[in-house]
Design a protein around this motif. Structure first.
Motif, short mmCIF file in Angstrom:
data_model
loop_
_atom_site.label_atom_id
_atom_site.label_comp_id
_atom_site.label_asym_id
_atom_site.label_seq_id
_atom_site.Cartn_x
_atom_site.Cartn_y
_atom_site.Cartn_z
N ARG A 98 66.53 24.87 114.84
CA ARG A 98 67.56 25.90 114.78
C ARG A 98 68.60 25.50 113.74
NH1 ARG A 98 70.14 26.70 120.27
NH2 ARG A 98 71.16 24.75 119.72
N ASP B 263 56.75 31.04 116.89
CA ASP B 263 56.22 30.10 117.88
C ASP B 263 54.83 29.68 117.40
OD1 ASP B 263 57.07 29.45 120.96
OD2 ASP B 263 54.90 29.32 120.64
N THR C 189 64.42 34.26 123.34
CA THR C 189 63.68 34.42 122.09
C THR C 189 64.52 34.09 120.87
OG1 THR C 189 64.27 36.76 122.04
CG2 THR C 189 62.17 36.16 123.06
N ASP C 190 65.86 34.07 121.01
CA ASP C 190 66.69 33.79 119.85
C ASP C 190 67.25 32.38 119.86
OD1 ASP C 190 69.82 35.34 120.96
OD2 ASP C 190 68.34 34.08 121.99
N ARG C 191 66.73 31.52 120.73
CA ARG C 191 67.28 30.17 120.83
C ARG C 191 66.88 29.32 119.63
NH1 ARG C 191 66.01 25.76 125.61
NH2 ARG C 191 67.32 24.08 124.76
N CYS D 70 59.82 31.69 120.81
CA CYS D 70 60.61 32.38 119.80
C CYS D 70 59.67 33.17 118.90
CB CYS D 70 61.45 31.40 119.00
SG CYS D 70 60.52 30.41 117.82
#
Length: 464
Positions: A25, A42, A2-4, A39
């Motif tokens: 990112r 999303d 989820t933090d990518r 994420c």
């Protein structure tokens, strides 16, 4: 996972191709494939088109922001209508507060002097800008706010040396005398973001250290979200919040300066390593520019013709050979085209706001709005470049139409949609080209993302 990513755009299309996911990112596109991990931001894009953000290559930021706070006289076609609009604004203003108006058309009232404006409003200061932006007209109460002479050349005076109320190309002097602060850019910046604009070039000829400080602070404070390039004077300092653009050369056919003085400014720009960009609305202004470039040692890659409103066929080969960029304003066709058709000589119309013939001659072209004098909505300019349609529906120079996708590219920010690129991008409706055919101003942007703010989510999202 989820933090990518800061944002995942799911199921977007590129030029009507198959749907794909984009991961963003740290302000850049970091992945492009199907089935990316989810994420917190999303976003189901429902097959919308992903495009690079738009770049307005010629805008006047503070003047456009001020327009939001001014009386718009564009639709006033009679002096009585102008008077009514000014008095309505005055009724809402505080005691002694300026009444500021823009878009005054000489067909409605001629070129008013202090006496005529006094007849409309006399008990508070009034300043009215004409439709071109070159002229301010003040009433007696407004002139009283400016103090005593001596008066600069910009201030028109009668045979007795008394100001008439008309001030030509005197924006910087007038601003200094009035002492008012420029308006906030926050509302304008968010409107530009709603329209998909992620980068702007401020074309102010008087931009110097003071303007750099104000615009730089707006960038740092988040009042101006767009990436900024600034034109201006030779003393415009380099600074991290913006890119330093060309030295802006502004002169009018009605009072052309000594060519040697313009050539000296070009030489000074070269010593600073800067390009030059000249205001060329008329053929005479363009001829002067081409001549002084030769006097100053020639063209530097990146030198620009701003507006290029009238470019005769005979000069196009020279412009192409020199490698000059033309920054066109086709939005004026959408707003003033009927006036051009009615008032210009038929023989001059083929040279007006050229697009296709410039490209066919190998001349690089960009599109700017020239807001507030042209339409701030970039899609109006894109539509006008594509269909050459006047407000009445008549066509002006249909042979100069370049098609919607070509027009879009001329108002697209530098960058691409590849992995590693800065994630300044927009989502637009898949039928955006069809929207250009409608009567209303186009509004196809569903979402705007700016890389440096991507960790916060989209800057604009329709319906949120």
């Amino acid at each position: 996972m989820t933090d990518r990513f800061d944002i995942v755009l799911r199921g977007v299309r590129l030029n009507h191709g198959a749907g794909v996911d984009f991961g963003i990112r740290d302000g850049r596109f970091s992945a492009m494939s199907s089935g990316l991990g989810r994420c917190d931001n999303d976003i189901d894009c429902d097959g919308k088109l992903l495009l690079p953000g738009l770049h307005d290559h010629h805008i006047h930021l503070f003047a456009t922001a001020a327009r939001l706070q001014s009386v718009d006289l564009t639709q006033c076609t009679h002096p009585d209508a102008i008077a009514a609009a000014l008095r309505a604004k005055a009724a809402q203003a505080g005691p002694g507060e300026w009444v500021r108006a823009i878009g005054c058309d000489e067909r409605a009232s001629g070129i008013p002097d202090r006496g005529q404006i006094d007849g409309w409003i006399a008990d508070r200061p009034v300043r009215i800008q004409d439709r071109t932006g070159a002229l301010w007209m003040l009433n007696s109460a407004g002139l009283a706010q400016l103090g005593d002479g001596p008066w600069p050349d910009a201030v028109e005076t009668d045979p007795s040396g008394v100001p008439t109320g008309r001030i030509w190309r005197g924006d910087a002097w007038l601003q200094e005398r009035i002492g008012s602060r420029p308006p906030s850019l926050s509302a304008l910046s968010r409107e530009l973001a709603r329209l998909g604009v992620t980068a702007v070039t401020d074309a102010g000829a008087n931009n110097g250290p003071k303007e750099a400080a104000l615009l730089g602070a707006a960038c740092r404070d988040g009042d101006l979200l767009q990436r900024l390039t600034m034109m201006g004077r030779e003393d415009l300092p380099d600074s991290e919040p913006y890119l330093t653009g060309p030295v802006k050369l502004l002169y009018d056919e009605r009072d052309l300066p000594d060519p040697a003085s313009i050539a000296a400014r070009i030489e000074a720009a070269r010593r600073l390593g800067r390009n030059v960009a000249a205001h060329c609305v008329t053929e005479a202004e363009l001829l002067v520019y081409l001549a002084v470039l030769d006097m100053a040692g020639g063209v530097r890659p990146g030198d620009r013709i701003e507006h290029g409103s009238m470019i005769p066929q005979a000069l196009m080969q020279d412009i192409a050979r020199l490698g000059l960029i033309v920054v066109a304003n086709p939005g004026f066709i959408a707003r003033r085209g009927d006036r051009y058709l009615a008032e210009m000589d038929a023989g001059d119309l083929p040279g007006l706001q050229r697009m296709a013939s410039l490209q066919a001659s190998g001349i690089p072209v960009l599109i700017g709005s020239d807001a507030p004098y042209g339409p701030v909505n970039p899609w109006v300019s894109i539509r006008a470049a594509a269909n050459r349609q006047c407000p009445s529906g008549a066509l002006l120079g249909a042979e100069e139409a370049i098609g919607p996708w070509s027009a879009l590219q001329l108002m697209t920010a530098q960058g691409n949609l590849a992995v590693g690129a800065v994630a300044d991008c927009i989502l637009v409706d898949a039928d955006w080209v069809n929207q250009l055919a409608g009567d209303a101003d186009p509004d196809p942007v569903a979402m705007t993302i700016m890389g440096r703010y991507a960790h916060l989510g989209p800057i604009y999202s329709r319906g949120r």
